[in-house]
Write a protein that holds these residues in place. Structure first.
Motif, short mmCIF file in Angstrom:
data_model
loop_
_atom_site.label_atom_id
_atom_site.label_comp_id
_atom_site.label_asym_id
_atom_site.label_seq_id
_atom_site.Cartn_x
_atom_site.Cartn_y
_atom_site.Cartn_z
N ALA A 130 0.83 -1.21 0.00
CA ALA A 130 0.00 0.00 0.00
C ALA A 130 0.86 1.26 0.00
O ALA A 130 0.52 2.25 -0.65
N ILE A 131 1.97 1.24 0.73
CA ILE A 131 2.88 2.40 0.72
C ILE A 131 3.42 2.63 -0.68
O ILE A 131 3.46 3.76 -1.17
N ILE A 132 3.82 1.55 -1.35
CA ILE A 132 4.33 1.69 -2.72
C ILE A 132 3.22 2.17 -3.65
O ILE A 132 3.43 3.09 -4.46
N GLU A 133 2.05 1.55 -3.54
CA GLU A 133 0.94 1.90 -4.44
C GLU A 133 0.55 3.37 -4.29
O GLU A 133 0.41 4.10 -5.28
N ASN A 156 14.54 -7.23 3.58
CA ASN A 156 15.26 -8.17 2.71
C ASN A 156 14.47 -9.45 2.52
O ASN A 156 14.43 -10.01 1.41
N ARG A 157 13.83 -9.92 3.59
CA ARG A 157 12.99 -11.13 3.47
C ARG A 157 11.80 -10.89 2.56
O ARG A 157 11.33 -11.80 1.86
N ALA A 158 11.30 -9.66 2.54
CA ALA A 158 10.19 -9.31 1.64
C ALA A 158 10.65 -9.09 0.22
O ALA A 158 9.83 -8.83 -0.67
N ARG A 159 11.97 -9.16 -0.01
CA ARG A 159 12.59 -8.93 -1.31
C ARG A 159 12.36 -7.50 -1.80
O ARG A 159 12.18 -7.23 -2.99
N TRP A 160 12.40 -6.58 -0.84
CA TRP A 160 12.32 -5.15 -1.12
C TRP A 160 13.50 -4.49 -0.41
O TRP A 160 13.35 -3.79 0.58
N VAL A 191 6.19 -7.39 -3.40
CA VAL A 191 5.77 -7.44 -1.99
C VAL A 191 4.28 -7.71 -1.82
O VAL A 191 3.85 -8.15 -0.75
N ARG A 192 3.48 -7.48 -2.85
CA ARG A 192 2.02 -7.60 -2.73
C ARG A 192 1.62 -9.03 -2.36
O ARG A 192 1.93 -9.99 -3.07
N PRO A 193 0.89 -9.22 -1.25
CA PRO A 193 0.48 -10.57 -0.86
C PRO A 193 -0.72 -11.03 -1.69
O PRO A 193 -1.45 -10.21 -2.26
N PRO A 194 -0.96 -12.33 -1.78
CA PRO A 194 -2.14 -12.83 -2.49
C PRO A 194 -3.40 -12.25 -1.88
O PRO A 194 -3.53 -12.12 -0.67
#
Length: 208
Positions: A130-133, A156-160, A191-194
């Motif tokens: 949401a922050i990115i969007e 890093n775990r979120a690959r961001w 990062v967007r979750p399903p």
């Protein structure tokens, strides 16, 4: 769960959620993390809340605020430049009009049971997305923040991954760091979750 953006002009409409957000901040920052923050009547606020920020909230379908973040233009007063300049190389933030600061990020991990395959709470990834969007929709391309090395590992775990803006310093009892993150379509998709759902003031995306 859905993400919403609360702009300054929306405060009256979302007053209950904003109050719940400040209570969550008190529990997380003053309680769980033990930070030296101002808490009065069970809510945490600071001077940056008076600068008309946008709040990004992760909200349960029929319940409380599960997570939050505060966004302010990096060209104005920010926590990073004004409260924690020691985290910046040269003590100065090289701000530009397409840079925004995220601060007061927190998630009520005790209230969130859903954990993704990456071992991250769903509310955390929902807030990241949401922050990115919201940032992209508002014309920003870079997000800066002051955080700690634990949160850097979480990114890093979120690959961001975060680009450091200076060397780590101990602030209080916390090893802290400043960094910059991209706000772009690739990061959003990562990062967007399903099942991500958002209502960000006219920006609406969904994913199955």
């Amino acid at each position: 769960m859905r993400a919403i953006a609360v702009r300054p002009e929306d405060r009256g409409t979302f007053g209950d959620l904003i109050a719940d957000m400040h209570r969550l901040r008190a529990r997380v920052f003053g309680g769980r993390l033990g930070w030296d923050v101002e808490i009065e009547d069970g809510v945490e606020t600071d001077g940056f809340d008076r600068l008309n920020p946008v709040y990004i909230l992760a909200v349960a379908e029929r319940g409380p605020v599960l997570g939050c973040a505060r966004l302010l233009p990096a060209t104005g007063p920010t926590m990073l430049a004004d409260a924690f300049p020691q985290l910046l190389a040269g003590g100065r933030l090289e701000a530009h009009p397409r840079m925004i600061e995220s601060s007061r990020f927190c998630v009520d991990t005790g209230a969130v049971e859903a954990v993704t395959a990456r071992g991250l709470h769903r509310a955390t990834l929902t807030l990241f997305a949401a922050i990115i969007e919201w940032s992209m929709g508002a014309g920003y391309r870079e997000i800066v923040t002051a955080t700690d090395v634990r949160f850097e590992r979480l990114l890093n775990r979120a690959r961001w991954p975060m680009r450091r803006l200076g060397e780590p310093h101990v602030i209080g009892e916390t090893l802290s760091i400043a960094g910059a993150l991209p706000a772009d379509d690739a990061s959003f998709a990562t990062v967007r979750p399903p099942g991500y759902r958002s209502d960000l003031g006219g920006l609406r995306r969904s994913a199955a």
